[in-house]
Design a protein around this motif. Structure first.
Motif, short mmCIF file in Angstrom:
data_model
loop_
_atom_site.label_atom_id
_atom_site.label_comp_id
_atom_site.label_asym_id
_atom_site.label_seq_id
_atom_site.Cartn_x
_atom_site.Cartn_y
_atom_site.Cartn_z
N ARG A 54 -8.70 -11.07 -35.27
CA ARG A 54 -10.19 -10.94 -34.06
C ARG A 54 -11.11 -10.13 -35.21
O ARG A 54 -11.65 -10.97 -35.37
CB ARG A 54 -9.73 -10.13 -33.42
CG ARG A 54 -10.83 -9.36 -32.30
CD ARG A 54 -10.84 -9.22 -31.12
NE ARG A 54 -8.90 -9.74 -30.37
CZ ARG A 54 -9.36 -10.65 -29.80
NH1 ARG A 54 -10.37 -10.63 -29.06
NH2 ARG A 54 -8.19 -10.88 -28.44
N ARG A 55 -10.85 -9.71 -36.29
CA ARG A 55 -11.93 -8.75 -37.36
C ARG A 55 -11.02 -9.11 -38.59
O ARG A 55 -9.66 -9.39 -38.33
CB ARG A 55 -12.19 -8.01 -36.27
CG ARG A 55 -13.41 -7.68 -35.40
CD ARG A 55 -14.10 -6.49 -34.89
NE ARG A 55 -12.87 -4.72 -35.14
CZ ARG A 55 -12.22 -4.65 -34.13
NH1 ARG A 55 -12.55 -5.20 -32.71
NH2 ARG A 55 -11.46 -3.62 -33.63
N GLY A 56 -11.65 -9.25 -39.31
CA GLY A 56 -11.33 -8.79 -40.48
C GLY A 56 -10.62 -9.87 -41.82
O GLY A 56 -10.93 -10.82 -41.01
N SER B 25 -4.44 -8.79 -35.26
CA SER B 25 -4.76 -8.09 -36.66
C SER B 25 -6.52 -8.06 -36.79
O SER B 25 -7.41 -8.73 -36.36
CB SER B 25 -4.35 -8.97 -37.69
OG SER B 25 -5.36 -8.57 -39.26
N THR B 26 -7.12 -7.09 -36.95
CA THR B 26 -8.88 -6.34 -37.11
C THR B 26 -8.98 -5.56 -38.14
O THR B 26 -10.18 -5.01 -37.93
CB THR B 26 -9.25 -5.62 -36.29
OG1 THR B 26 -8.09 -4.56 -35.63
CG2 THR B 26 -8.52 -6.22 -34.90
N THR C 25 -14.30 -15.97 -34.47
CA THR C 25 -15.64 -15.82 -34.98
C THR C 25 -16.02 -14.14 -36.31
O THR C 25 -15.58 -13.48 -36.08
CB THR C 25 -17.03 -15.14 -34.21
OG1 THR C 25 -17.16 -16.83 -33.19
CG2 THR C 25 -18.10 -15.67 -34.77
N SER C 26 -16.49 -14.38 -37.32
CA SER C 26 -16.55 -13.48 -38.66
C SER C 26 -15.02 -12.70 -39.02
O SER C 26 -15.31 -11.92 -39.40
CB SER C 26 -17.27 -12.36 -37.79
OG SER C 26 -18.60 -12.79 -37.73
N ALA C 27 -13.97 -13.79 -38.69
CA ALA C 27 -13.04 -12.95 -39.07
C ALA C 27 -12.90 -14.25 -40.08
O ALA C 27 -13.24 -15.00 -40.39
CB ALA C 27 -11.75 -12.94 -37.86
N ARG C 28 -11.42 -13.95 -41.10
CA ARG C 28 -10.72 -14.15 -42.16
C ARG C 28 -9.95 -14.49 -42.18
O ARG C 28 -9.03 -13.89 -42.05
CB ARG C 28 -11.41 -14.16 -43.65
CG ARG C 28 -10.80 -14.06 -45.11
CD ARG C 28 -11.55 -14.31 -46.07
NE ARG C 28 -13.12 -13.40 -46.43
CZ ARG C 28 -13.67 -14.10 -47.19
NH1 ARG C 28 -12.52 -15.35 -47.83
NH2 ARG C 28 -14.70 -13.68 -46.72
N LEU C 29 -8.85 -15.71 -42.15
CA LEU C 29 -7.45 -16.03 -42.60
C LEU C 29 -7.03 -16.47 -43.83
O LEU C 29 -7.70 -17.84 -44.20
CB LEU C 29 -6.95 -16.92 -41.16
CG LEU C 29 -5.53 -17.08 -41.19
CD1 LEU C 29 -4.15 -15.77 -41.06
CD2 LEU C 29 -5.30 -18.20 -40.37
#
Length: 701
Positions: A484-486, A459-460, A506-510
């Motif tokens: 990976r992103r977003g 998911s990006t 890094t910099s991703a949100r789950l």
């Protein structure tokens, strides 16, 4: 008495002479075999030879037997029989071809040892053919054995009459009555004879497979041909012999890394995208070398014609291109460099880009179903389609494959997956903000991964939502899910892993709520620095580790922000929650000094029992109690979002530890209050049960 002593002396002398003769005979046999596979058992072979000839009538018979030894692994193989399996033909009763030896399933270390110790040794690239010919001379039976001459067009039984090792060929003749099979053509006996006459009755050794023989007499010959065939098919490159740097050890530089790569690919340890890239590079390099060789052979060194000058310029371009291909191949073959410098992800991943909104402004609801009953369709219309399609700017599309449905999405689209099991053969990439939901319970809506080598779902998108789906992963090296992103919001899903679990880059949100994750051979959830991860009411179990947080104290990267509430983390092989951070000897010594401070130890004991054992110097494998650890974390204020409460308490808590497997540590390493590191936003209500090494740990590297 004196006479009896003399008789005993004569008997001992005769026995000594006989043993000496037999020992010399065995040494001869050993010298003939010292460079062949199986030489490690020479001491046993000598012992067998010493006692084998005690019943022979003369020493000459023993010498003759040893001289007839073929150089196989087993002395006296006629008695012991073959140690190799039979490879049966697939033609069944209709096939008249004999069986051959099964040699294609050798392990890595078996091929490694054969090439390193016997076939190649420390030879240079220009010496490979000479070393190979010498190895074949000692290991192959010179004549009078049957083989299957196998090509892309036919298989036919021949008898080997002689060897031409300089050209790696054998002189053969057809075995009558003729035994053969052809593929997509008809060949007569006259055609076979004509073909052999055209080749002077010589065929390549790599095209021969030894006909099965139970005596064990031809075991070594069969293994030797297998090593030769595998080497020239998977290891040797046409351009190796022309390497300008001919000073290096060919085995170390080329054979070992290529052999390791072959077995890594065979055992699905290399992503499919990288395998495809490697095969494409090999083909391109081979074509380029062929063109370069043909152009070079047509040049005249003394010619100054314009045509030759143009050809020379073209040759230089081909040479530069060839060197570029070779460098790329070396990078992929090197296990330390292939992922760092070579692999940029699969070609499909690189092609997938965000599509954004449709130009028409239309939004689409994608319905995925194989077979849909009338009741399901009516329920779907009432519950989802009618509410979603109330406006005129929405349309509905039907798909049979969830991958195709996601690939057809633009930003704002919705994918509804009806109950059923969907087997997919490619990764699912989500580059846009879309919603994917299962219309039913997760166990009813199953998406199963059938391909190998890459990750399952990536998911990006800026705002992706997934719910009510069960994902089943098979052999996806990079994991079942990677953010990976977003941002990815996952709710009420089941993740059945076989390799790696969920990865938050890094910099991703789950955000993962009410999900069940199990089966990972690594960590269930792997959190990278600088990411944001919220885990609420999930079950994470039967993994290597439950939750793994990487480099949480590294100042060069942003700290992860983690929320853990009401999760049940249980039955993991190692730790329920583990922190991975860099460490060195200086930090360790400071930790030891602090632990040795009796005043501080006394103060900590007066407040509460620390989470990691204070007697860790003598008990390094002490595990943490899940109940006491959870209660002390709550009492320390870690489950509170108010950082001032924890700092006002003025307490230093030891969160737990895991000693590095590569270092011997004689004392525990205290970790300051986690709130000071801003890792956890909220930690409360979590349950840790039956984790093998403990509920909490730290791994220093």
């Amino acid at each position: 008495m004196e006479q009896e002593t003399q008789e005993i002396g004569c008997i001992i002398s005769d026995m000594s002479d006989m043993v000496l003769v037999d020992f010399q005979s065995a040494v001869k046999s050993q010298e003939a075999e010292e460079c062949l596979p199986g030489a490690g058992s020479n001491l046993l072979d000598i012992t067998q030879a010493l006692f084998q000839n005690e019943n022979n009538e003369s020493g000459e018979d023993s010498d003759d037997d040893d001289d007839d030894d073929s150089g196989t692994d087993n002395i006296g193989s006629e008695k012991s029989g073959t140690q190799l399996q039979r490879c049966e033909r697939h033609g069944g009763e209709s096939s008249n071809l004999p069986d051959t030896f099964q040699t294609s399933n050798l392990l890595f270390y078996e091929r490694f040892k054969a090439y390193q110790d016997y076939m190649l040794g420390d030879c240079k690239p220009s010496e490979v053919k000479a070393f190979t010919a010498d190895y074949l001379e000692k290991a192959l039976e010179p004549c009078d054995w049957l083989a299957l001459w196998s090509t892309d067009v036919f298989d036919v039984v021949v008898e080997v009459q002689d060897l031409d090792l300089n050209d790696l060929k054998a002189c053969v003749k057809l075995v009558l009555p003729l035994q053969w099979e052809t593929r997509s053509c008809e060949i007569t006996e006259e055609a076979f004879n004509s073909l052999l006459e055209a080749t002077q009755h010589k065929v390549l050794l790599i095209e021969l497979q030894v006909v099965y023989n139970e005596s064990g007499y031809l075991d070594q010959t069969a293994l030797t041909l297998e090593h030769l065939r595998f080497f020239y098919k998977h290891i040797w490159r046409q351009w190796d012999e022309e390497d300008e740097d001919d000073d290096f050890d060919y085995f170390v530089r080329c054979v070992e890394p290529r052999l390791r790569l072959y077995y890594d690919i065979l055992e699905d340890r290399v992503p499919a995208g990288l395998v495809a890239e490697y095969q494409s590079l090999l083909q391109s390099c081979s074509q380029c070398f062929q063109q370069f060789s043909e152009l070079r052979s047509g040049l005249s060194p003394d010619s100054d014609s314009e045509l030759d000058n143009v050809s020379m310029v073209e040759g230089l371009k081909l040479y530069d291109q060839l060197e570029t291909f070779k460098r790329k191949l070396h990078i992929i073959e090197n296990p330390l460099l292939r992922y760092v410098l070579a692999y940029k992800g699969s070609s499909r991943r690189q092609c997938v880009q965000s599509r954004g909104l449709r130009a028409s402004g239309m939004k689409v609801v994608h319905v995925v179903t194989g077979v849909c009953s009338t009741i399901q369709l009516q329920s779907l219309l009432t519950a989802r389609l009618i509410p979603l399609s109330s406006s005129e700017d929405t349309e509905i599309q039907f798909h049979r494959d969830p991958v195709l449905a996601v690939d057809a999405c633009h930003q704002g689209d919705i994918v509804i997956v009806l109950p059923g099991t969907y087997s997919v053969s490619s990764s699912i990439f989500i580059p846009d903000s879309i919603t994917i939901e299962g219309f039913g319970f997760p166990d009813e809506v199953v998406i199963e991964n059938q391909h190998k080598g890459d990750l399952f779902v990536e998911s990006t998108g800026a705002d992706v939502r997934v719910s009510n789906i069960k994902f089943i992963q098979h052999d996806a090296i990079e994991g079942i899910l990677c953010v990976r992103r977003g941002t990815l919001n996952m709710e009420n899903c089941v993740l059945q892993c076989e390799t790696t679990g969920v990865i938050v880059r890094t910099s991703a949100r789950l955000t993962m709520n009410m999900c069940d994750l199990y089966g990972s051979k690594g960590a269930g959830v792997e959190i990278y620095p600088g990411s944001i991860c919220s885990l609420v009411r999930n079950g994470i179990h039967h993994c290597k580790d439950g939750v793994l947080i990487k480099d949480f104290a590294n100042e060069l990267d942003g700290m992860p922000s983690i929320t853990m509430e009401n999760n049940v983390i249980h039955n993991n092989e190692d730790y329920g929650l583990i922190l991975v951070k860099p460490g060195n000897g200086e930090e360790l010594s400071h930790a030891c000094e602090r632990e040795e401070d009796p005043a501080e130890d006394k103060q900590e004991e007066a407040v509460s029992e620390p989470l990691s054992s204070t007697s860790s110097a003598t008990k390094p494998d002490t595990q943490l109690s899940s109940n006491s650890a959870a209660s002390q974390l709550e009492s320390a204020g870690i489950n509170s979002t108010d950082g001032d409460m924890a700092s006002a308490a003025g307490k230093k808590w030891q969160f737990g530890r895991q000693l590095s497997r590569n270092k011997e540590v004689s004392c525990s390493r205290p970790v300051q209050d986690l709130m000071e590191h801003q890792i956890f936003v909220s930690v409360q209500g979590n349950q840790f049960k039956r984790n093998g090494q403990g509920d909490f740990g730290i791994f220093f590297y």
